[in-house]
Design a protein around this motif. Sequence first.
Motif, PDB file in Angstrom:
ATOM      1  N   CYS A 112       0.811  -0.996  -0.050  1.00 48.69           N
ATOM      2  CA  CYS A 112      -0.077  -0.183   0.021  1.00 48.69           C
ATOM      3  C   CYS A 112       0.615   1.614  -0.685  1.00 48.69           C
ATOM      4  O   CYS A 112       0.809   2.000  -0.713  1.00 48.69           O
ATOM      5  CB  CYS A 112      -0.787   0.145   1.097  1.00 48.69           C
ATOM      6  SG  CYS A 112      -2.400   1.153   1.392  1.00 48.69           S
ATOM      7  N   LEU A 113       2.499   0.991   1.202  1.00 47.95           N
ATOM      8  CA  LEU A 113       2.887   2.410   0.812  1.00 47.95           C
ATOM      9  C   LEU A 113       3.254   2.301  -0.537  1.00 47.95           C
ATOM     10  O   LEU A 113       3.914   3.887  -1.081  1.00 47.95           O
ATOM     11  CB  LEU A 113       3.122   2.368   2.081  1.00 47.95           C
ATOM     12  CG  LEU A 113       3.268   2.289   3.664  1.00 47.95           C
ATOM     13  CD1 LEU A 113       4.045   1.928   4.756  1.00 47.95           C
ATOM     14  CD2 LEU A 113       2.703   3.321   3.796  1.00 47.95           C
TER      15      LEU A 113
ATOM     16  N   ASN B 289       2.850   1.290  -3.774  1.00 48.70           N
ATOM     17  CA  ASN B 289       1.622   1.876  -4.348  1.00 48.70           C
ATOM     18  C   ASN B 289       1.026   3.118  -4.110  1.00 48.70           C
ATOM     19  O   ASN B 289       0.371   3.850  -5.316  1.00 48.70           O
ATOM     20  CB  ASN B 289       0.282   1.637  -4.803  1.00 48.70           C
ATOM     21  CG  ASN B 289       1.234  -0.152  -5.414  1.00 48.70           C
ATOM     22  OD1 ASN B 289       2.154  -0.052  -5.646  1.00 48.70           O
ATOM     23  ND2 ASN B 289       0.342  -1.332  -4.424  1.00 48.70           N
ATOM     24  N   MET B 290       1.821   4.292  -2.890  1.00 49.06           N
ATOM     25  CA  MET B 290       1.189   5.775  -3.148  1.00 49.06           C
ATOM     26  C   MET B 290       1.182   6.768  -3.664  1.00 49.06           C
ATOM     27  O   MET B 290       2.358   7.004  -4.018  1.00 49.06           O
ATOM     28  CB  MET B 290       2.082   5.805  -1.621  1.00 49.06           C
ATOM     29  CG  MET B 290       0.648   5.375  -0.301  1.00 49.06           C
ATOM     30  SD  MET B 290       1.123   5.547   0.618  1.00 49.06           S
ATOM     31  CE  MET B 290       0.276   7.455   1.156  1.00 49.06           C
ATOM     32  N   LYS B 291       0.544   6.993  -4.810  1.00 51.62           N
ATOM     33  CA  LYS B 291       0.764   8.180  -5.812  1.00 51.62           C
ATOM     34  C   LYS B 291       1.141   9.397  -5.158  1.00 51.62           C
ATOM     35  O   LYS B 291       1.993  10.196  -5.628  1.00 51.62           O
ATOM     36  CB  LYS B 291       0.001   7.897  -7.079  1.00 51.62           C
ATOM     37  CG  LYS B 291       0.621   6.440  -7.323  1.00 51.62           C
ATOM     38  CD  LYS B 291      -0.594   6.767  -8.696  1.00 51.62           C
ATOM     39  CE  LYS B 291      -0.615   5.394  -9.765  1.00 51.62           C
ATOM     40  NZ  LYS B 291      -1.678   5.286 -10.144  1.00 51.62           N
ATOM     41  N   SER B 292       0.818   9.431  -4.312  1.00 49.62           N
ATOM     42  CA  SER B 292       0.535  11.618  -3.507  1.00 49.62           C
ATOM     43  C   SER B 292       2.138  11.674  -3.092  1.00 49.62           C
ATOM     44  O   SER B 292       2.420  11.023  -2.609  1.00 49.62           O
ATOM     45  CB  SER B 292      -0.445  11.543  -2.744  1.00 49.62           C
ATOM     46  OG  SER B 292      -0.352  13.096  -2.499  1.00 49.62           O
TER      47      SER B 292
ATOM     48  N   GLN C 181       1.982  13.911  -0.687  1.00 54.24           N
ATOM     49  CA  GLN C 181       2.314  14.739   0.399  1.00 54.24           C
ATOM     50  C   GLN C 181       1.658  13.347   1.128  1.00 54.24           C
ATOM     51  O   GLN C 181       0.082  12.927   0.355  1.00 54.24           O
ATOM     52  CB  GLN C 181       1.744  15.621   0.015  1.00 54.24           C
ATOM     53  CG  GLN C 181       0.865  16.146   2.168  1.00 54.24           C
ATOM     54  CD  GLN C 181       0.112  17.556   1.430  1.00 54.24           C
ATOM     55  OE1 GLN C 181      -0.084  18.241  -0.129  1.00 54.24           O
ATOM     56  NE2 GLN C 181      -0.171  18.478   2.480  1.00 54.24           N
ATOM     57  N   VAL C 182       1.639  13.001   1.947  1.00 52.17           N
ATOM     58  CA  VAL C 182       0.877  12.181   3.156  1.00 52.17           C
ATOM     59  C   VAL C 182       0.382  13.236   4.000  1.00 52.17           C
ATOM     60  O   VAL C 182       1.195  13.427   5.840  1.00 52.17           O
ATOM     61  CB  VAL C 182       2.519  10.723   3.550  1.00 52.17           C
ATOM     62  CG1 VAL C 182       1.195   9.994   4.074  1.00 52.17           C
ATOM     63  CG2 VAL C 182       1.786  10.512   2.270  1.00 52.17           C
ATOM     64  N   ASN C 183      -0.730  12.459   4.265  1.00 42.48           N
ATOM     65  CA  ASN C 183      -1.406  13.252   5.669  1.00 42.48           C
ATOM     66  C   ASN C 183      -1.639  12.089   6.776  1.00 42.48           C
ATOM     67  O   ASN C 183      -2.300  11.568   6.472  1.00 42.48           O
ATOM     68  CB  ASN C 183      -2.579  14.131   5.901  1.00 42.48           C
ATOM     69  CG  ASN C 183      -2.595  15.407   4.446  1.00 42.48           C
ATOM     70  OD1 ASN C 183      -1.458  16.544   4.755  1.00 42.48           O
ATOM     71  ND2 ASN C 183      -3.697  15.478   3.473  1.00 42.48           N
TER      72      ASN C 183
END
Length: 208
Positions: free
Chosen positions: A9-10, A12-15, A17-19
């Motif tokens: 999951c981490l 494949n994150m495309k953003s 910015q992570v909140n």
Amino acid sequence: LTREEAVLCLMNMKSLQVNMIVANLRHEYEQLLADVGGDSFYIRAHFTYNTTNEEELSLRVNDVFHVTDTLYNGQVGYWVATKLNASPTHNKITGAIPNKLRAEQLASVAPSLDQLIKSKQPSFKRKLRSKFGDKRSRSVSSIHHLKEDSFFAKVTCWKPLTNSKFPAYERVLLKAVTIIRPVVLFGPLADIARDRLLKEHPDLFELP
């Protein structure tokens, strides 16, 4: 989520910015640190996979595994699992098995039992049919005993059916048997067998 699913999951994150929402829960944090494995679930295999790697476990149709870590050596691709249905004369075996994605890939290209039989000589076909009965009515439980055959031990990967409705791994639950199962004996030697069971295993058998 399993450890593997969290990592994927981490990755494949495309953003960019992570909140994050955080809380000071020291007790739960210490529990996470103490839980080394991080995973605990059970699966049943629906294909056979033979390996010569000492760190890997070979799989057989109907084998049940307890998966304790989905990141073998900290990498995606293998799971750490313990085979639960090992022979009673052997201890439970722990090692690496292919993860779900790799298992599906192996099972998708693996030949079926019927395809393997068709690829052999007629004498071999007759030998299998005489040993295991009509192939059209062969059950999965009887297929499990094919692991003793030298030919099938040499095949890297195979599955029972060409179009199997089961995935390579099926999630299962571990449940303890809490009921006493009756044993019914038939035939001319039933009385002798009953008396021997009562005499030799009085802690396991009793008359109703």
